[in-house]
Design a protein around this motif. Structure first.
Motif, PDB file in Angstrom:
ATOM      1  N   LEU A  54       0.773  -1.206  -0.043  1.00 33.66           N
ATOM      2  CA  LEU A  54      -0.011  -0.020   0.101  1.00 33.66           C
ATOM      3  C   LEU A  54       0.906   1.232  -0.098  1.00 33.66           C
ATOM      4  CD1 LEU A  54      -2.904  -0.806   2.548  1.00 33.66           C
ATOM      5  CD2 LEU A  54      -2.812  -1.036  -0.093  1.00 33.66           C
ATOM      6  N   ARG A  55       2.070   0.958   0.239  1.00 34.49           N
ATOM      7  CA  ARG A  55       2.875   2.247   0.190  1.00 34.49           C
ATOM      8  C   ARG A  55       2.683   3.351   1.166  1.00 34.49           C
ATOM      9  NH1 ARG A  55       3.869   4.338  -6.213  1.00 34.49           N
ATOM     10  NH2 ARG A  55       4.498   1.963  -6.937  1.00 34.49           N
ATOM     11  N   LEU A  56       2.387   2.802   2.282  1.00 28.82           N
ATOM     12  CA  LEU A  56       2.033   3.920   3.444  1.00 28.82           C
ATOM     13  C   LEU A  56       3.246   4.424   4.083  1.00 28.82           C
ATOM     14  CD1 LEU A  56      -0.309   1.321   5.453  1.00 28.82           C
ATOM     15  CD2 LEU A  56      -1.002   3.212   3.919  1.00 28.82           C
ATOM     16  N   PRO A  57       3.142   5.636   4.672  1.00 26.12           N
ATOM     17  CA  PRO A  57       4.324   6.373   5.192  1.00 26.12           C
ATOM     18  C   PRO A  57       5.110   5.295   5.986  1.00 26.12           C
ATOM     19  CG  PRO A  57       2.204   7.729   5.178  1.00 26.12           C
ATOM     20  CD  PRO A  57       1.859   6.234   5.085  1.00 26.12           C
ATOM     21  N   ARG A  58       6.244   5.620   6.436  1.00 26.95           N
ATOM     22  CA  ARG A  58       7.171   5.076   7.254  1.00 26.95           C
ATOM     23  C   ARG A  58       6.947   5.920   8.777  1.00 26.95           C
ATOM     24  NH1 ARG A  58      13.123   4.248   4.505  1.00 26.95           N
ATOM     25  NH2 ARG A  58      12.244   2.706   2.802  1.00 26.95           N
ATOM     26  N   ARG A  59       6.414   4.861   9.328  1.00 27.82           N
ATOM     27  CA  ARG A  59       6.474   5.458  11.044  1.00 27.82           C
ATOM     28  C   ARG A  59       7.501   5.262  11.863  1.00 27.82           C
ATOM     29  NH1 ARG A  59       1.844   8.689   9.950  1.00 27.82           N
ATOM     30  NH2 ARG A  59       0.254   7.676   8.639  1.00 27.82           N
ATOM     31  N   MET A  60       7.388   5.781  13.129  1.00 28.06           N
ATOM     32  CA  MET A  60       8.095   5.534  13.855  1.00 28.06           C
ATOM     33  C   MET A  60       8.473   3.904  14.497  1.00 28.06           C
ATOM     34  SD  MET A  60       8.471   7.006  17.911  1.00 28.06           S
ATOM     35  CE  MET A  60       7.925   8.843  17.238  1.00 28.06           C
ATOM     36  N   SER A  61       9.593   3.496  14.405  1.00 27.65           N
ATOM     37  CA  SER A  61       9.789   2.074  14.564  1.00 27.65           C
ATOM     38  C   SER A  61       9.624   1.816  16.167  1.00 27.65           C
ATOM     39  CB  SER A  61      11.261   1.779  14.368  1.00 27.65           C
ATOM     40  OG  SER A  61      12.244   2.281  15.314  1.00 27.65           O
ATOM     41  N   VAL A  62       9.433   0.549  16.316  1.00 27.54           N
ATOM     42  CA  VAL A  62       9.336  -0.048  17.689  1.00 27.54           C
ATOM     43  C   VAL A  62      10.478   0.685  18.628  1.00 27.54           C
ATOM     44  CG1 VAL A  62       9.165  -1.930  19.132  1.00 27.54           C
ATOM     45  CG2 VAL A  62       8.174  -2.134  17.000  1.00 27.54           C
ATOM     46  N   ALA A  63      11.661   0.214  18.069  1.00 23.82           N
ATOM     47  CA  ALA A  63      12.780   0.980  19.005  1.00 23.82           C
ATOM     48  C   ALA A  63      12.489   2.526  19.314  1.00 23.82           C
ATOM     49  CB  ALA A  63      14.196   0.841  18.223  1.00 23.82           C
ATOM     50  N   GLY A  64      12.114   3.192  18.095  1.00 22.26           N
ATOM     51  CA  GLY A  64      11.778   4.462  18.182  1.00 22.26           C
ATOM     52  C   GLY A  64      10.842   4.835  19.293  1.00 22.26           C
ATOM     53  N   ARG A  65       9.729   4.178  19.345  1.00 23.89           N
ATOM     54  CA  ARG A  65       8.499   4.529  20.210  1.00 23.89           C
ATOM     55  C   ARG A  65       9.029   4.044  21.674  1.00 23.89           C
ATOM     56  NH1 ARG A  65       5.370   2.099  15.809  1.00 23.89           N
ATOM     57  NH2 ARG A  65       5.439   0.110  16.764  1.00 23.89           N
ATOM     58  N   SER A  66       9.736   2.963  21.793  1.00 23.50           N
ATOM     59  CA  SER A  66      10.564   2.585  23.236  1.00 23.50           C
ATOM     60  C   SER A  66      11.264   3.759  23.609  1.00 23.50           C
ATOM     61  CB  SER A  66      11.303   1.203  22.943  1.00 23.50           C
ATOM     62  OG  SER A  66      10.467   0.195  22.706  1.00 23.50           O
ATOM     63  N   SER A  67      12.134   4.212  22.875  1.00 22.23           N
ATOM     64  CA  SER A  67      12.989   5.358  23.330  1.00 22.23           C
ATOM     65  C   SER A  67      12.172   6.527  23.726  1.00 22.23           C
ATOM     66  CB  SER A  67      13.996   5.607  22.105  1.00 22.23           C
ATOM     67  OG  SER A  67      14.813   4.792  21.782  1.00 22.23           O
ATOM     68  N   PHE A  68      11.017   6.875  22.686  1.00 20.89           N
ATOM     69  CA  PHE A  68      10.090   8.048  22.972  1.00 20.89           C
ATOM     70  C   PHE A  68       9.407   7.719  24.394  1.00 20.89           C
ATOM     71  CE2 PHE A  68       6.431  10.648  21.128  1.00 20.89           C
ATOM     72  CZ  PHE A  68       6.831  11.877  21.827  1.00 20.89           C
ATOM     73  N   ALA A  69       9.033   6.454  24.624  1.00 21.67           N
ATOM     74  CA  ALA A  69       8.481   6.304  26.040  1.00 21.67           C
ATOM     75  C   ALA A  69       9.288   6.381  27.109  1.00 21.67           C
ATOM     76  CB  ALA A  69       7.758   4.579  25.897  1.00 21.67           C
ATOM     77  N   LEU A  70      10.733   5.926  27.052  1.00 21.42           N
ATOM     78  CA  LEU A  70      11.493   6.144  28.080  1.00 21.42           C
ATOM     79  C   LEU A  70      11.661   7.576  28.072  1.00 21.42           C
ATOM     80  CD1 LEU A  70      13.661   5.187  29.941  1.00 21.42           C
ATOM     81  CD2 LEU A  70      15.261   4.939  28.151  1.00 21.42           C
TER      82      LEU A  70
ATOM     83  N   GLN B 176      -1.855   4.466  15.311  1.00 16.46           N
ATOM     84  CA  GLN B 176      -1.714   4.430  13.778  1.00 16.46           C
ATOM     85  C   GLN B 176      -0.860   3.147  13.287  1.00 16.46           C
ATOM     86  OE1 GLN B 176      -3.353   6.547  11.784  1.00 16.46           O
ATOM     87  NE2 GLN B 176      -2.365   5.718  10.084  1.00 16.46           N
ATOM     88  N   ALA B 177       0.114   2.944  13.931  1.00 19.87           N
ATOM     89  CA  ALA B 177       0.948   1.830  13.208  1.00 19.87           C
ATOM     90  C   ALA B 177       0.073   0.465  13.420  1.00 19.87           C
ATOM     91  CB  ALA B 177       2.373   1.619  14.352  1.00 19.87           C
ATOM     92  N   LYS B 178      -0.667   0.274  14.479  1.00 18.37           N
ATOM     93  CA  LYS B 178      -1.369  -1.115  14.404  1.00 18.37           C
ATOM     94  C   LYS B 178      -2.365  -0.931  13.417  1.00 18.37           C
ATOM     95  CE  LYS B 178      -0.844  -2.341  19.334  1.00 18.37           C
ATOM     96  NZ  LYS B 178      -1.592  -2.256  20.680  1.00 18.37           N
ATOM     97  N   HIS B 179      -3.150   0.237  13.213  1.00 17.16           N
ATOM     98  CA  HIS B 179      -4.063   0.187  12.120  1.00 17.16           C
ATOM     99  C   HIS B 179      -3.669  -0.075  10.754  1.00 17.16           C
ATOM    100  CE1 HIS B 179      -7.295   2.116   9.723  1.00 17.16           C
ATOM    101  NE2 HIS B 179      -6.509   2.768   9.095  1.00 17.16           N
ATOM    102  N   GLU B 180      -2.383   0.601  10.369  1.00 18.88           N
ATOM    103  CA  GLU B 180      -1.723   0.354   8.997  1.00 18.88           C
ATOM    104  C   GLU B 180      -1.348  -0.805   8.932  1.00 18.88           C
ATOM    105  OE1 GLU B 180       1.273   3.566   8.700  1.00 18.88           O
ATOM    106  OE2 GLU B 180      -0.392   4.991   8.370  1.00 18.88           O
TER     107      GLU B 180
END
Length: 204
Positions: free
Chosen positions: A34-50, A101-105
């Protein structure tokens, strides 16, 4: 036009902007993804959560100092409590929205992969369009409504695959432009579809 939603691509209809739109042959296959936008990776979300957790701890300590120190009054404390608490809540809201959004995509991609081999192409025409502009005037995203003969209109969205990929306004297909819609036979309205259109600035 597309109905507002908490998700991008709420209806699963994704626009692919191509250099040219050739006539589909019987051997041509639908796009594999579907060529969806590249979202924040799992590692990125983990860092953001930290970082959010650290910011939340800092905010809690700041509020403790605020309410246990001498200040101009309760009104002063309330104002800064709302400010600090609001900023902290906004950071967590951004993270939660990104995860949703990541789960939806991911669900959309999985659904498209399951039907892509049986997808067929139908030709239509753009009947409406709208876009969102970036600060520099470039097109950050756009939406189109495509009218297919004998069928109801279909709306779709285009977002850049990369965060810094913008378009000129002349690259957005206009009303009357040809479009090709890929979908599975007898697909429901919220089933993923790919709407292919040509970049008008590239058409000779």
């Amino acid at each position: 036009m597309p109905t507002p939603s908490t998700h991008d691509y709420a209806d699963g209809h994704v626009i692919h902007l191509l250099p040219r739109l050739e006539a589909a042959s019987s051997l041509e296959r639908a796009p594999e993804a579907l060529r969806l936008p590249r979202r924040m990776s799992v590692a990125g979300r983990s860092s953001f959560a930290l970082m959010n957790a650290i910011a939340s701890a800092g905010a809690a300590w700041a509020l403790h100092l605020l309410w246990t120190s001498d200040t101009p009054g309760a009104w002063f404390n309330l104002i800064f409590t709302v400010m600090i608490g609001g900023l902290t809540a906004a950071l967590w809201a951004l993270l939660i929205a990104s995860i949703r959004q990541a789960k939806h995509e991911a669900r959309l991609q999985a659904a498209w992969r399951a039907m892509v081999h049986g997808a067929i192409a139908t030709t239509g025409r753009v009947s409406e369009r709208r876009w969102t502009l970036a600060e520099d005037g470039a097109v950050a995203s756009f939406a189109l409504v495509v009218q297919i003969p004998g069928d109801r209109p279909i709306s779709g969205q285009w977002h850049p695959e990369h965060s810094r990929e913008y378009l000129l306004q002349t690259q957005v297909p206009g009303v009357g432009a040809q479009a090709r819609v890929w979908c599975a036979p007898n697909a429901l309205g919220d089933t993923p579809r790919v709407i292919e259109v040509a970049d008008p600035s590239m058409v000779a």
